[in-house]
Design a protein around this motif. Sequence first.
Motif, PDB file in Angstrom:
ATOM      1  N   PHE A   1      34.907  41.867  47.111  1.00 19.81           N
ATOM      2  CA  PHE A   1      35.440  42.695  48.195  1.00 19.81           C
ATOM      3  C   PHE A   1      36.717  43.340  47.679  1.00 19.81           C
ATOM      4  O   PHE A   1      37.675  42.650  47.356  1.00 19.81           O
ATOM      5  CB  PHE A   1      35.684  41.797  49.414  1.00 19.81           C
ATOM      6  CG  PHE A   1      36.523  42.365  50.516  1.00 19.81           C
ATOM      7  CD1 PHE A   1      36.541  43.718  50.809  1.00 19.81           C
ATOM      8  CD2 PHE A   1      37.284  41.525  51.304  1.00 19.81           C
ATOM      9  CE1 PHE A   1      37.311  44.224  51.848  1.00 19.81           C
ATOM     10  CE2 PHE A   1      38.054  42.004  52.346  1.00 19.81           C
ATOM     11  CZ  PHE A   1      38.073  43.349  52.615  1.00 19.81           C
ATOM     12  N   TYR A   2      36.693  44.659  47.581  1.00 20.51           N
ATOM     13  CA  TYR A   2      37.845  45.450  47.129  1.00 20.51           C
ATOM     14  C   TYR A   2      38.168  46.521  48.153  1.00 20.51           C
ATOM     15  O   TYR A   2      37.284  46.981  48.881  1.00 20.51           O
ATOM     16  CB  TYR A   2      37.535  46.151  45.793  1.00 20.51           C
ATOM     17  CG  TYR A   2      37.698  45.273  44.584  1.00 20.51           C
ATOM     18  CD1 TYR A   2      38.776  45.423  43.723  1.00 20.51           C
ATOM     19  CD2 TYR A   2      36.766  44.291  44.291  1.00 20.51           C
ATOM     20  CE1 TYR A   2      38.922  44.615  42.604  1.00 20.51           C
ATOM     21  CE2 TYR A   2      36.903  43.484  43.172  1.00 20.51           C
ATOM     22  CZ  TYR A   2      37.982  43.653  42.334  1.00 20.51           C
ATOM     23  OH  TYR A   2      38.128  42.848  41.233  1.00 20.51           O
TER      24      TYR A   2
ATOM     25  N   TYR B   1      32.364  40.029  33.960  1.00 20.77           N
ATOM     26  CA  TYR B   1      32.528  41.383  33.445  1.00 20.77           C
ATOM     27  C   TYR B   1      32.785  42.354  34.599  1.00 20.77           C
ATOM     28  O   TYR B   1      33.623  43.249  34.500  1.00 20.77           O
ATOM     29  CB  TYR B   1      31.282  41.824  32.666  1.00 20.77           C
ATOM     30  CG  TYR B   1      31.009  40.992  31.442  1.00 20.77           C
ATOM     31  CD1 TYR B   1      31.673  41.246  30.245  1.00 20.77           C
ATOM     32  CD2 TYR B   1      30.086  39.949  31.485  1.00 20.77           C
ATOM     33  CE1 TYR B   1      31.422  40.478  29.112  1.00 20.77           C
ATOM     34  CE2 TYR B   1      29.834  39.184  30.356  1.00 20.77           C
ATOM     35  CZ  TYR B   1      30.506  39.448  29.179  1.00 20.77           C
ATOM     36  OH  TYR B   1      30.258  38.688  28.065  1.00 20.77           O
ATOM     37  N   LEU B   2      32.055  42.184  35.695  1.00 24.92           N
ATOM     38  CA  LEU B   2      32.227  43.067  36.849  1.00 24.92           C
ATOM     39  C   LEU B   2      33.618  42.929  37.449  1.00 24.92           C
ATOM     40  O   LEU B   2      34.238  43.929  37.833  1.00 24.92           O
ATOM     41  CB  LEU B   2      31.163  42.778  37.913  1.00 24.92           C
ATOM     42  CG  LEU B   2      31.240  43.640  39.170  1.00 24.92           C
ATOM     43  CD1 LEU B   2      31.045  45.118  38.837  1.00 24.92           C
ATOM     44  CD2 LEU B   2      30.213  43.178  40.196  1.00 24.92           C
TER      45      LEU B   2
ATOM     46  N   PRO C   1      42.570  49.320  41.041  1.00 18.90           N
ATOM     47  CA  PRO C   1      43.754  48.509  40.727  1.00 18.90           C
ATOM     48  C   PRO C   1      44.428  47.994  42.003  1.00 18.90           C
ATOM     49  O   PRO C   1      44.606  48.728  42.968  1.00 18.90           O
ATOM     50  CB  PRO C   1      44.663  49.467  39.963  1.00 18.90           C
ATOM     51  CG  PRO C   1      44.107  50.820  40.156  1.00 18.90           C
ATOM     52  CD  PRO C   1      42.697  50.693  40.607  1.00 18.90           C
ATOM     53  N   ASN C   2      44.752  46.734  42.011  1.00 16.38           N
ATOM     54  CA  ASN C   2      45.381  46.045  43.142  1.00 16.38           C
ATOM     55  C   ASN C   2      44.521  46.037  44.397  1.00 16.38           C
ATOM     56  O   ASN C   2      45.009  45.718  45.470  1.00 16.38           O
ATOM     57  CB  ASN C   2      46.760  46.652  43.467  1.00 16.38           C
ATOM     58  CG  ASN C   2      47.682  46.572  42.290  1.00 16.38           C
ATOM     59  OD1 ASN C   2      47.805  45.533  41.651  1.00 16.38           O
ATOM     60  ND2 ASN C   2      48.326  47.680  41.971  1.00 16.38           N
ATOM     61  N   GLY C   3      43.240  46.365  44.271  1.00 16.38           N
ATOM     62  CA  GLY C   3      42.372  46.432  45.432  1.00 16.38           C
ATOM     63  C   GLY C   3      41.590  45.155  45.708  1.00 16.38           C
ATOM     64  O   GLY C   3      40.919  45.057  46.730  1.00 16.38           O
ATOM     65  N   PHE C   4      41.668  44.181  44.814  1.00 20.79           N
ATOM     66  CA  PHE C   4      40.898  42.946  44.994  1.00 20.79           C
ATOM     67  C   PHE C   4      41.374  42.203  46.234  1.00 20.79           C
ATOM     68  O   PHE C   4      42.560  41.933  46.401  1.00 20.79           O
ATOM     69  CB  PHE C   4      41.049  42.044  43.768  1.00 20.79           C
ATOM     70  CG  PHE C   4      40.360  40.713  43.917  1.00 20.79           C
ATOM     71  CD1 PHE C   4      38.979  40.627  43.852  1.00 20.79           C
ATOM     72  CD2 PHE C   4      41.091  39.562  44.112  1.00 20.79           C
ATOM     73  CE1 PHE C   4      38.332  39.397  43.984  1.00 20.79           C
ATOM     74  CE2 PHE C   4      40.467  38.335  44.243  1.00 20.79           C
ATOM     75  CZ  PHE C   4      39.080  38.255  44.182  1.00 20.79           C
TER      76      PHE C   4
ATOM     77  N   MET D   1      36.009  46.066  37.980  1.00 18.73           N
ATOM     78  CA  MET D   1      36.468  46.468  39.312  1.00 18.73           C
ATOM     79  C   MET D   1      37.991  46.441  39.410  1.00 18.73           C
ATOM     80  O   MET D   1      38.585  47.268  40.105  1.00 18.73           O
ATOM     81  CB  MET D   1      35.819  45.601  40.382  1.00 18.73           C
ATOM     82  CG  MET D   1      34.325  45.910  40.497  1.00 18.73           C
ATOM     83  SD  MET D   1      33.537  45.163  41.920  1.00 18.73           S
ATOM     84  CE  MET D   1      34.206  46.185  43.239  1.00 18.73           C
ATOM     85  N   ASP D   2      38.635  45.511  38.714  1.00 20.92           N
ATOM     86  CA  ASP D   2      40.099  45.502  38.674  1.00 20.92           C
ATOM     87  C   ASP D   2      40.633  46.788  38.040  1.00 20.92           C
ATOM     88  O   ASP D   2      41.691  47.290  38.424  1.00 20.92           O
ATOM     89  CB  ASP D   2      40.616  44.300  37.884  1.00 20.92           C
ATOM     90  CG  ASP D   2      40.491  42.995  38.651  1.00 20.92           C
ATOM     91  OD1 ASP D   2      40.298  43.029  39.890  1.00 20.92           O
ATOM     92  OD2 ASP D   2      40.576  41.930  38.003  1.00 20.92           O
TER      93      ASP D   2
END
Length: 179
Positions: A145-146, A102-103, A112-115, A107-108
């Motif tokens: 980590f983002y 779920y997390l 956005p695009n930070g993963f 976080m996505d």
Amino acid sequence: PKVITNYKEHKSEQHTGEVDNFIIKGNNLVVLHSLLPKYEGKVKLIFIDPPYNTDNDTFGYNDSFNHSTWLVFMKNRLEVAKRLLTKDGSIYVSIDYNEVHYLKVLMDEVFPNGFKREIIWRIGWLSGYKTVENNYIRNHDTIFFYTMDPKNFTFNKIYNTFEDYQDRYNDQQKREIVT
């Protein structure tokens, strides 16, 4: 008492000028909001260790939510954390199997695009009563980590040399002999 239970400020020199480093234990939503006036857009790194939603309240904070309530709880914190981060900042969030999937989805959405990575943190070895359990053994947590910008972020790699390992090993051996 649950708002801010422990606060430590660490000053250090890094390249140019003074750098503020804080370790704050307590209700992180209140803490994050209290930092906004001075630090919005100025924080390079945030690490959040939220309630894992284990249905256990022994940590001094609520750790028993339904999934949707927990997601709202986390979304509020992640959105404020995002406001604090610099354009090249990063966030790490620790979690276990109860809410990890779920997390990740949340976080996505917030970053956005930070993963960048899913880091597996091994927390245990098979021994004792754990091997008697009629299920797979839990022996890791996850750290997400983002980054704010996947092409512009700071990642400081620190490599341990064999000598570093030997020094730590020898120090540990000395301590065990003394005790």
